[in-house]
Design a protein around this motif. Structure first.
Motif, PDB file in Angstrom:
ATOM      1  N   PRO A 174      11.080  -7.841  -0.667  1.00 23.84           N
ATOM      2  CA  PRO A 174       9.605  -8.196  -0.618  1.00 23.84           C
ATOM      3  C   PRO A 174       8.886  -6.624   0.008  1.00 23.84           C
ATOM      4  O   PRO A 174      10.079  -6.033   0.451  1.00 23.84           O
ATOM      5  CB  PRO A 174       9.068  -9.426   0.099  1.00 23.84           C
ATOM      6  N   THR A 175       7.860  -6.411  -0.753  1.00 26.07           N
ATOM      7  CA  THR A 175       6.814  -5.307  -0.312  1.00 26.07           C
ATOM      8  C   THR A 175       6.450  -5.383   0.956  1.00 26.07           C
ATOM      9  O   THR A 175       6.211  -6.846   1.167  1.00 26.07           O
ATOM     10  CB  THR A 175       6.116  -4.403  -1.107  1.00 26.07           C
ATOM     11  N   ARG A 176       5.701  -4.461   1.755  1.00 24.81           N
ATOM     12  CA  ARG A 176       5.207  -5.098   2.630  1.00 24.81           C
ATOM     13  C   ARG A 176       3.771  -6.020   2.588  1.00 24.81           C
ATOM     14  O   ARG A 176       3.087  -6.866   3.695  1.00 24.81           O
ATOM     15  CB  ARG A 176       4.204  -3.714   3.225  1.00 24.81           C
ATOM     16  N   ARG A 204       7.059 -12.948   2.629  1.00 30.75           N
ATOM     17  CA  ARG A 204       8.372 -11.574   3.127  1.00 30.75           C
ATOM     18  C   ARG A 204       9.102 -13.188   4.154  1.00 30.75           C
ATOM     19  O   ARG A 204       9.351 -13.193   4.692  1.00 30.75           O
ATOM     20  CB  ARG A 204       7.191 -11.073   3.896  1.00 30.75           C
ATOM     21  N   SER A 221       3.533  -8.471   0.072  1.00 29.99           N
ATOM     22  CA  SER A 221       3.210  -9.177  -0.897  1.00 29.99           C
ATOM     23  C   SER A 221       3.848 -10.660  -0.318  1.00 29.99           C
ATOM     24  O   SER A 221       3.537 -10.779   0.828  1.00 29.99           O
ATOM     25  CB  SER A 221       5.696  -9.343  -0.816  1.00 29.99           C
TER      26      SER A 221
END
Length: 108
Positions: free
Chosen positions: A101-103, A108, A105
Motif C-alpha cells: 500500500p502507498t502512504r 494500510r 491508501s
C-alpha cells in the motif's frame, strides 16, 4: 502489510466447480493455515473471463511463505483438489502479485 492478489483463469464451464471448492474446502483450509482473505471476486467484464480473483493480507513475506507452504502440504488440500478436479482440470493459468500500500491508501 502486504496484499497478495491471486488470479485464476478458469477453463470453459469450470468456474462453478472452482467456486464450490473455495466455499466447501479452501476457505476452511485458509483459516486453518492463517490466511486473511480480504475479498473474492469474479470477472464480470474483460478479456480474460471467466476468472476468480482474490486478495489476501499478510503481515510479512515470511508469514506468507510459511502459510502457503503449510497449505500446499496439507493432505486435506490434496484431497479437496483431487475431488474437485474429478471431471477435469479447473484452471489453466494462475498468477499472483504482491502489492504494498502507498502512504495514502485507505488499506494500510
Amino acid at each position: 502489510m502486504f496484499v497478495e492478489i491471486c488470479t485464476y483463469h478458469c477453463l470453459p464451464n469450470r468456474l462453478p466447480a472452482l467456486l464450490a471448492r473455495f466455499e466447501n474446502a479452501t476457505l476452511a483450509l485458509f483459516a486453518k493455515h492463517g490466511f486473511k482473505p480480504l475479498g473474492f471476486f469474479v470477472s464480470e467484464f474483460g478479456p480474460n473471463r471467466p476468472e476468480l480473483k482474490y486478495l489476501l493480507e499478510w503481515r510479512s513475506l515470511d508469514q506468507r511463505m510459511a502459510a502457503w507452504t503449510a497449505f500446499r502440504a496439507d493432505p486435506e488440500w490434496e484431497r479437496a483438489r483431487l475431488e474437485s478436479e474429478a471431471d477435469g482440470q479447473l484452471v489453466d493459468v494462475m498468477s499472483n502479485e504482491i502489492l504494498v500500500p502507498t502512504r495514502f491508501s485507505p488499506i494500510r
